[in-house]
Scaffold this active site. Sequence first.
Site, PDB file in Angstrom:
ATOM      1  CD  GLU A 286      -2.542   1.183   2.726  1.00 32.57           C
ATOM      2  OE1 GLU A 286      -3.500   1.954   2.863  1.00 32.57           O
ATOM      3  OE2 GLU A 286      -2.151   0.411   3.636  1.00 32.57           O
ATOM      4  CE  LYS A 350      -8.770   1.501   3.004  1.00 30.60           C
ATOM      5  NZ  LYS A 350      -7.791   1.845   4.058  1.00 30.60           N
ATOM      6  CB  CYS A 403      -5.421  -0.843   4.348  1.00 27.87           C
ATOM      7  SG  CYS A 403      -4.927  -0.607   6.078  1.00 27.87           S
TER       8      CYS A 403
END
Length: 529
Positions: A286, A350, A403
């Site tokens: 990430e 995301k 994540c």
Amino acid sequence: MERLAGRVMLAGGMSRAVMAIAAGAVGALALPPFGFFAALFFSFTLLVWLVDGCTGKPGGGLFSRILPAFGIGWCFGFGYFVAGLWWLGNALLLEADEFAWALPLAILGLPALLALFYGFAVAAANLLWSDGLGRIAALAAAFGVSEWLRSFLATGFPWNAIGYGIMPIPIMMQSAHLLGLLSITTLAVFIFASPALIGTKKGMGPGLALAGLLLAAHFGYGFYRLQTPAETPADALTVRIVQPAIDQSRKMLNTDRAEIFAEHLRLSALPPGEGKKRPDIIVWPETSVPFILTQNPDALAEIASTLEDGQVLFTGAVRMEDQGAGRPPRYYNSVYAIDSQGEIIGATDKVHLTPFGEYVPFEGILREFGIDNVIALPGGFSAASSRTPLTLPSGKTFYPLICYEIIFPGEMTPGLQGAAAILNVTNDGWFGDTPGPYQHFLQARVRAVETGVPVIRGANTGISAVIDPYGRIIAGLDYGRVGILDATLSGGSNDAFTYDTHRTYFWLIFSILMIVAVFPALSFARRQN
């Protein structure tokens, strides 16, 4: 046991609160990195006995009984979440001068809020409380619903659901494939609370027998399912995960950006180990690219010169979207797919942002009330409305989760069907070598089992791994190690279940437990009256 149960039930005042907090805290030993699942037998047995003592004041009505039960549940949850989430404060210490004031909010405030779910669970169970097996069923059903609510209310934060405590190793994870996390959580509470029946005797035989059968089935199904090796397709891909282990304090320095990028390139270019195939795809964690990649064509050229013909790089990066004149740009936490020509062939953003890490909830309201300290916390990302699977030129797709998106079973949309793997990129370096990265890793393993789809997990500081659809680690890099891992990606399991199926099973189990709870509760109420 009867004498001990009696002493717990009759305890009063502060000692009851302390016992409830201690029971919750001990239960956190079932979580990584300890994985001592038996600790939850102690926790829930003590919790049941404490609720047994919530008799309320004579003539005080319903609330005089529910409020003490809520308090016991809240104290239990507070102990569990403080012991299981204290490591969140480590992220604030990276910029202690600016954010040390928020440590109590992270270490005590968040657990206090999450404990409300367990408080309401125990209060709801207390409405159907009886003196036998029914109360165990009521508690399990109420905890199942509370964990379901915790998974989506106020953006959702289902971290460390009780069900993870009964899944420390692969043989104990396989039931999640059949039933899903919520069902496992519900049945786990029933199993862990059943020893409380020894202290009161009523319903002890059937209750312990049922709990024993459930636990035996949990192990038995795991043993049965693990007899099936993960299949490796003829066209299986070789994956390289780059784990640079860049210290988070260094990632925050503008001066080290070029060196950080060069380190990723260096590790990507290493030759495969003896007997290993050349990787088809390379994964960076990430936000690995420490600048806006689309504004840096030289960086794309360097990536192209590093990749061999036909290779594809999946990298975490910050994506900027121009909003036009007079409007500030939007930033997204993204994953790019880049081919060996340096062309971006795919991107996804995301969807589920981390509260107070990537955005500040209710920022406008907080600003109106003049609460500037909270608004100053790290943030600034925008959320995407949907995620886009990443597709290779060969046609194989990967389902991206960035994540902590991987902790949400409900995030598994139809786009997962047919994916070669779940691609999870993360950076747990914020939390140091604390329980946090290990808890995060367990949840990624359970997602692989739950979905029947292998997981590729690239983490900046670890734990990076290629995980097969049975939760087994094909190859991995421990926390803090600098290096690469090359592994052949297995195929998915042939008995895939969907989240909708798991949700149906959960409500079926909930309904059965409610039937078991309601009739004894009605009989118990009549006897008391």
